[in-house]
Design a protein around this motif. Structure first.
Motif, PDB file in Angstrom:
ATOM      1  N   TYR A  37       9.863   0.077  11.800  1.00 55.12           N
ATOM      2  CA  TYR A  37      10.195  -0.038  10.416  1.00 55.12           C
ATOM      3  C   TYR A  37      10.122   1.033   9.267  1.00 55.12           C
ATOM      4  CZ  TYR A  37       9.366  -2.751   6.076  1.00 55.12           C
ATOM      5  OH  TYR A  37       9.237  -3.712   5.174  1.00 55.12           O
ATOM      6  N   ILE A  38      11.019   0.694   8.581  1.00 55.41           N
ATOM      7  CA  ILE A  38      11.385   1.999   7.721  1.00 55.41           C
ATOM      8  C   ILE A  38      10.929   1.610   6.307  1.00 55.41           C
ATOM      9  CG2 ILE A  38      13.354   3.003   6.832  1.00 55.41           C
ATOM     10  CD1 ILE A  38      14.322   2.946   9.092  1.00 55.41           C
ATOM     11  N   ALA A  39      10.407   2.093   5.649  1.00 55.01           N
ATOM     12  CA  ALA A  39       9.927   2.160   4.209  1.00 55.01           C
ATOM     13  C   ALA A  39      10.266   2.620   3.320  1.00 55.01           C
ATOM     14  CB  ALA A  39       8.326   1.572   4.058  1.00 55.01           C
ATOM     15  N   VAL A  40      11.268   2.890   2.161  1.00 58.25           N
ATOM     16  CA  VAL A  40      11.906   3.650   1.213  1.00 58.25           C
ATOM     17  C   VAL A  40      10.788   3.319  -0.807  1.00 58.25           C
ATOM     18  CG1 VAL A  40      14.081   3.916  -0.109  1.00 58.25           C
ATOM     19  CG2 VAL A  40      14.104   3.162   1.913  1.00 58.25           C
ATOM     20  N   GLN A  41      10.605   4.228  -0.737  1.00 61.87           N
ATOM     21  CA  GLN A  41      10.740   4.423  -1.859  1.00 61.87           C
ATOM     22  C   GLN A  41      10.596   4.085  -3.391  1.00 61.87           C
ATOM     23  OE1 GLN A  41       9.887   8.820  -3.097  1.00 61.87           O
ATOM     24  NE2 GLN A  41       7.554   8.525  -3.097  1.00 61.87           N
ATOM     25  N   LYS A  42      10.201   3.328  -4.361  1.00 62.01           N
ATOM     26  CA  LYS A  42      10.552   2.235  -5.162  1.00 62.01           C
ATOM     27  C   LYS A  42       9.936   2.446  -6.299  1.00 62.01           C
ATOM     28  CE  LYS A  42      12.899  -1.961  -6.579  1.00 62.01           C
ATOM     29  NZ  LYS A  42      13.123  -3.335  -6.106  1.00 62.01           N
ATOM     30  N   SER A  52      11.582   8.503   2.217  1.00 63.72           N
ATOM     31  CA  SER A  52      10.943   7.417   2.781  1.00 63.72           C
ATOM     32  C   SER A  52      10.359   7.894   4.244  1.00 63.72           C
ATOM     33  CB  SER A  52      12.351   6.816   3.286  1.00 63.72           C
ATOM     34  OG  SER A  52      13.049   7.849   4.031  1.00 63.72           O
ATOM     35  N   ILE A  53       9.200   6.743   4.609  1.00 70.72           N
ATOM     36  CA  ILE A  53       9.303   7.064   6.004  1.00 70.72           C
ATOM     37  C   ILE A  53       8.869   6.515   7.277  1.00 70.72           C
ATOM     38  CG2 ILE A  53       7.158   5.298   5.564  1.00 70.72           C
ATOM     39  CD1 ILE A  53       5.335   7.061   6.337  1.00 70.72           C
ATOM     40  N   VAL A  54       9.630   6.705   8.963  1.00 74.40           N
ATOM     41  CA  VAL A  54       9.865   5.768   9.533  1.00 74.40           C
ATOM     42  C   VAL A  54       9.191   5.929  11.036  1.00 74.40           C
ATOM     43  CG1 VAL A  54      11.772   5.700  11.698  1.00 74.40           C
ATOM     44  CG2 VAL A  54      12.058   6.215   9.132  1.00 74.40           C
ATOM     45  N   GLU A  89      -2.954  -0.278  -2.857  1.00 76.38           N
ATOM     46  CA  GLU A  89      -1.920  -1.372  -3.761  1.00 76.38           C
ATOM     47  C   GLU A  89      -2.746  -0.926  -5.448  1.00 76.38           C
ATOM     48  OE1 GLU A  89      -1.889  -5.286  -2.804  1.00 76.38           O
ATOM     49  OE2 GLU A  89      -0.923  -4.587  -0.595  1.00 76.38           O
ATOM     50  N   GLY A  90      -0.948  -0.321  -5.921  1.00 74.54           N
ATOM     51  CA  GLY A  90      -1.750  -0.682  -7.593  1.00 74.54           C
ATOM     52  C   GLY A  90      -0.875  -1.891  -8.131  1.00 74.54           C
ATOM     53  N   ILE A  91      -1.112  -1.565  -9.687  1.00 70.32           N
ATOM     54  CA  ILE A  91       0.016  -2.044 -10.072  1.00 70.32           C
ATOM     55  C   ILE A  91       1.963  -2.031 -10.383  1.00 70.32           C
ATOM     56  CG2 ILE A  91       0.958  -2.531 -12.445  1.00 70.32           C
ATOM     57  CD1 ILE A  91      -1.947  -1.932 -13.732  1.00 70.32           C
ATOM     58  N   LEU A  92       2.170  -0.308  -9.823  1.00 68.75           N
ATOM     59  CA  LEU A  92       3.729  -0.316  -9.393  1.00 68.75           C
ATOM     60  C   LEU A  92       3.936   0.308  -8.847  1.00 68.75           C
ATOM     61  CD1 LEU A  92       4.280   1.951 -12.815  1.00 68.75           C
ATOM     62  CD2 LEU A  92       4.155  -0.067 -12.614  1.00 68.75           C
ATOM     63  N   GLY A  93       2.743  -0.458  -7.626  1.00 70.11           N
ATOM     64  CA  GLY A  93       3.636   0.164  -5.503  1.00 70.11           C
ATOM     65  C   GLY A  93       1.846   0.022  -5.004  1.00 70.11           C
ATOM     66  N   ALA A  94       2.455   0.362  -4.016  1.00 71.78           N
ATOM     67  CA  ALA A  94       1.326   1.524  -3.000  1.00 71.78           C
ATOM     68  C   ALA A  94       1.562   2.745  -2.247  1.00 71.78           C
ATOM     69  CB  ALA A  94       1.475   0.284  -1.836  1.00 71.78           C
ATOM     70  N   ASP A  95       0.302   3.141  -2.380  1.00 73.31           N
ATOM     71  CA  ASP A  95       0.683   4.631  -1.614  1.00 73.31           C
ATOM     72  C   ASP A  95       0.153   4.031  -0.120  1.00 73.31           C
ATOM     73  OD1 ASP A  95       1.301   5.741  -3.925  1.00 73.31           O
ATOM     74  OD2 ASP A  95      -1.159   6.024  -4.295  1.00 73.31           O
ATOM     75  N   ASN A 114       4.617  -5.196   0.287  1.00 74.79           N
ATOM     76  CA  ASN A 114       4.747  -5.664   1.302  1.00 74.79           C
ATOM     77  C   ASN A 114       5.563  -4.839   2.401  1.00 74.79           C
ATOM     78  OD1 ASN A 114       5.458  -7.799   2.829  1.00 74.79           O
ATOM     79  ND2 ASN A 114       7.431  -7.434   2.123  1.00 74.79           N
ATOM     80  N   GLN A 115       6.594  -3.859   2.209  1.00 80.47           N
ATOM     81  CA  GLN A 115       6.560  -2.842   2.697  1.00 80.47           C
ATOM     82  C   GLN A 115       5.607  -1.895   3.505  1.00 80.47           C
ATOM     83  OE1 GLN A 115      10.346  -0.718   2.136  1.00 80.47           O
ATOM     84  NE2 GLN A 115      10.689  -1.878   0.320  1.00 80.47           N
ATOM     85  N   ALA A 116       4.763  -1.704   2.225  1.00 82.59           N
ATOM     86  CA  ALA A 116       3.339  -0.858   2.646  1.00 82.59           C
ATOM     87  C   ALA A 116       2.400  -1.315   3.662  1.00 82.59           C
ATOM     88  CB  ALA A 116       2.655  -0.124   0.680  1.00 82.59           C
TER      89      ALA A 116
END
Length: 238
Positions: A37-42, A52-54, A89-95, A114-116
């Motif tokens: 999986y690959i997740a990218v900051q937004k 990003s984290i792979v 998870e937060g309001i503007l995304g997840a860590d 969803n990616q996190a």
């Protein structure tokens, strides 16, 4: 790898960011290594150079753009060196956070929720595989012996159905902080009560407790031996 990338791109990923990362990864992947999986900051504002984290079946790779995007820094950690992973998870995304055996902690923030979650699920599967590799490679199937029945005319053949077990993965939950205005006189803890309190804590709370003990050690408030014992006790509940 192409099939995995198609799934990622169907989840509102930035195709240019994914293409740039995969082009760099093609020369870094080892033999029999597959990207899971690959997740990218937004970030809320325009993210020009996102981190990003792979995750692969062998390691976690952190990808950080450098020199205005002209180059990229890769930092990897084998699954053998990783102790635990967390999602908040937060309001503007997840860590997404993971800790290593050498007390290093890394966090990639502003990831789409969803990616996190999928990142956490894949990491949990890899860590479980390390703890119990036999269960994943050779699942034990209990042999069902047929029941002997006396010979009778026109007895229907017994049908034995097999049911597959479904793995349930719990995602990390946000635990709101609460304030307690009442005052209670401190009571002396016995080993039994302390263990019950640790067993009732969530993964995030256990990780926060471990960080607090590390700060006490750095400030000279506790000895190294005390910290090692506390750390070992907390990690046993993760």
């Amino acid at each position: 790898m192409i099939d995995n990338l198609k799934k990622i791109l169907n989840e509102d990923q930035d195709p240019k960011a994914i293409e740039k990362i995969t082009s760099k990864l093609s020369n870094l992947l080892m033999t029999n290594e597959e990207v899971g999986y690959i997740a990218v900051q937004k970030k809320p504002a325009v993210t020009i150079l996102p981190d990003s984290i792979v995750v692969t079946n062998k390691r976690i790779i952190l990808c950080k753009p450098k020199n205005l995007g002209l180059s990229m820094e890769f930092i990897d950690y084998d699954w053998d060196d990783i102790v635990a992973s967390f999602v908040k998870e937060g309001i503007l995304g997840a860590d997404f956070t993971f800790s290593t055996k050498s007390d290093l902690t890394h966090t990639v923030d502003y990831l789409p929720k969803n990616q996190a979650r999928k990142l956490y699920t894949y990491a949990k599967e890899q860590l479980d595989l390390l703890k119990n590799p036999v269960a994943f490679s050779n699942p034990i199937v209990e042999e069902v012996k047929p029941v002997e029945v006396e010979a009778q005319p026109e007895i229907a053949e017994e049908v034995i159905e097999e049911f597959e077990t479904e793995e349930v993965t719990n995602f990390a939950e946000i635990i709101p902080a609460t304030t307690n205005t009442s005052y209670e006189e401190p009571k002396e803890e016995t080993p039994t009560s302390a263990e019950k309190k640790l067993s009732d804590l969530s993964q995030d709370e256990l990780f926060e407790k471990l960080q607090n003990y590390k700060k006490l050690l750095d400030n000279g408030l506790i000895m190294q031996g005390e910290y090692d014992a506390l750390k070992k006790e907390i990690l046993s509940y993760m």
